[in-house]
Design a protein around this motif. Structure first.
Motif, PDB file in Angstrom:
ATOM      1  N   PRO A  17       0.793  -1.222   0.000  1.00  0.00           N
ATOM      2  CA  PRO A  17       0.000   0.000   0.000  1.00  0.00           C
ATOM      3  C   PRO A  17       0.830   1.278   0.000  1.00  0.00           C
ATOM      4  CG  PRO A  17       0.124  -0.859   2.218  1.00  0.00           C
ATOM      5  CD  PRO A  17       0.858  -1.837   1.339  1.00  0.00           C
ATOM      6  N   GLY A  43     -11.953   5.685   3.032  1.00  0.00           N
ATOM      7  CA  GLY A  43     -12.151   5.076   1.733  1.00  0.00           C
ATOM      8  C   GLY A  43     -13.070   5.848   0.815  1.00  0.00           C
ATOM      9  N   ARG A 100      -6.170   1.324   3.594  1.00  0.00           N
ATOM     10  CA  ARG A 100      -6.398   0.214   4.517  1.00  0.00           C
ATOM     11  C   ARG A 100      -7.319  -0.841   3.907  1.00  0.00           C
ATOM     12  NH1 ARG A 100      -7.990   1.826  10.424  1.00  0.00           N
ATOM     13  NH2 ARG A 100      -9.853   2.681   9.409  1.00  0.00           N
ATOM     14  N   ALA A 101      -8.378  -0.411   3.257  1.00  0.00           N
ATOM     15  CA  ALA A 101      -9.351  -1.352   2.700  1.00  0.00           C
ATOM     16  C   ALA A 101      -9.812  -0.912   1.323  1.00  0.00           C
ATOM     17  CB  ALA A 101     -10.539  -1.495   3.646  1.00  0.00           C
ATOM     18  N   GLY A 102      -8.912  -0.322   0.530  1.00  0.00           N
ATOM     19  CA  GLY A 102      -9.225   0.128  -0.819  1.00  0.00           C
ATOM     20  C   GLY A 102      -9.854   1.507  -0.809  1.00  0.00           C
ATOM     21  N   TRP A 119      -4.308  -1.864   0.329  1.00  0.00           N
ATOM     22  CA  TRP A 119      -4.900  -2.799   1.281  1.00  0.00           C
ATOM     23  C   TRP A 119      -3.943  -3.028   2.437  1.00  0.00           C
ATOM     24  CZ3 TRP A 119      -9.876  -4.075   0.327  1.00  0.00           C
ATOM     25  CH2 TRP A 119     -10.348  -3.862  -0.971  1.00  0.00           C
ATOM     26  N   ASN A 120      -4.528  -3.086   3.639  1.00  0.00           N
ATOM     27  CA  ASN A 120      -3.805  -3.500   4.850  1.00  0.00           C
ATOM     28  C   ASN A 120      -2.738  -2.521   5.308  1.00  0.00           C
ATOM     29  OD1 ASN A 120      -5.296  -5.953   4.882  1.00  0.00           O
ATOM     30  ND2 ASN A 120      -3.882  -6.803   3.356  1.00  0.00           N
TER      31      ASN A 120
END
Length: 289
Positions: free
Chosen positions: A42, A259, A199-201, A205-206
């Motif tokens: 990321p 997001g 973090r979640a798109g 990610w992550n």
């Protein structure tokens, strides 16, 4: 089928495939990381670095425009930009702001603002001088300091010769006199311009923390005296409370953990207790012009 027809069919198939690949290449999303940086998970790290437990590790061979190459990584300078006086106009012209933003106009006198979010390198210098309380840092000198309360951020700004910006100063720095929706303009909340959705798109990610300060130069707010980086995304930024002694203040600009593009709007403000510590909250400082 005659051999020559088979040959022509094969050539046509190759040409069509080539055109399709070219169309996909041109129609795909632009590169997430600026020239001189490389996408690793990321993150955008300096060319030549590796990703180690979410951190850009090793000595970079090249960094993005405006960042300084050091043995510990790419680091933004502690520069500030003068912002000319003007009128901040906030209102429901953006449909997503309707019912959320009180329409108002306010004159903002000239001031200067850090071009970059305050980095771990700058904060560590304040702590080493005994002017700031030590904080647990991520160990990357070029990432914004996070997990900091409003009072701790204000102490750093005093050490640096400034103060926390007001909410009007932060909003005007991002929106400008034309009342932009985003620091760079009215459209185009894309991953190459702003560190969000890591973090979640949709941009990664992550992720467990912010990007290097200044790693998305295409999303800078342009003023006559220079550019201001990461006024949207990366870390949400503390603003000074509206009145002395208030226990609640606002953070502005959204962060790497958000997001939705609406979090990046120049009018976006999140009210929090001033004692809040969070991995997506940092700050920058304002100064006399």
């Amino acid at each position: 089928m005659p051999g020559w027809k088979v040959g022509l069919s094969a050539v046509a198939a190759v040409l069509i495939a080539g055109i399709a690949v070219l169309a996909l290449h041109r129609g795909g999303p632009p590169a997430r990381c600026a020239p001189g940086m490389v996408a690793l998970g990321p993150r955008c790290c300096g060319d030549g670095q590796r990703l180690d437990a979410g951190r850009c590790a090793g000595a970079p061979t090249r960094c993005g425009d405006g960042l300084t190459r050091t043995p510990a990584g790419c680091v933004a300078p502690g520069a500030s930009v003068r912002i000319a006086a003007g009128t901040l106009r906030l209102g429901p012209s953006d449909w997503e702001a309707q019912g959320l933003v009180e329409a108002r106009e306010v004159f903002v006198p000239a001031f200067s603002l850090d071009a970059f979010e305050v980095t771990e390198q700058r904060y560590a210098a304040c702590a080493d001088a005994g002017a700031c309380p030590p904080l647990p840092l991520r160990g990357e000198p070029g990432v914004p300091v996070t997990g900091i309360t409003l009072e701790e951020a204000a102490r750093f700004c005093a050490f640096a010769g400034g103060a926390l910006p007001t909410r009007d100063q932060l909003a005007f720095a991002a929106a400008g006199p034309s009342s932009r929706r985003y620091p760079w303009g009215d459209t185009g909340a894309v991953c190459r311009r702003v560190a969000f959705g890591l973090r979640a798109g949709p941009c990664g990610w992550n992720a467990t923390g912010p990007e290097l300060a200044g790693a998305r130069p295409d999303g800078a707010a342009v003023h006559a005296a220079g550019r201001l980086f990461d006024l949207a995304g990366n870390v949400a930024e503390w603003a000074a409370p509206d009145r002395p002694g208030a226990e609640i203040s606002g953070t502005h600009g959204g962060s790497w953990a958000d997001g939705a593009a609406s979090a990046l709007r120049t009018w976006n403000r999140r009210l929090l207790p001033i004692s809040t510590r969070a991995p997506d909250i940092g700050f920058r400082c304002a100064y006399a012009p």
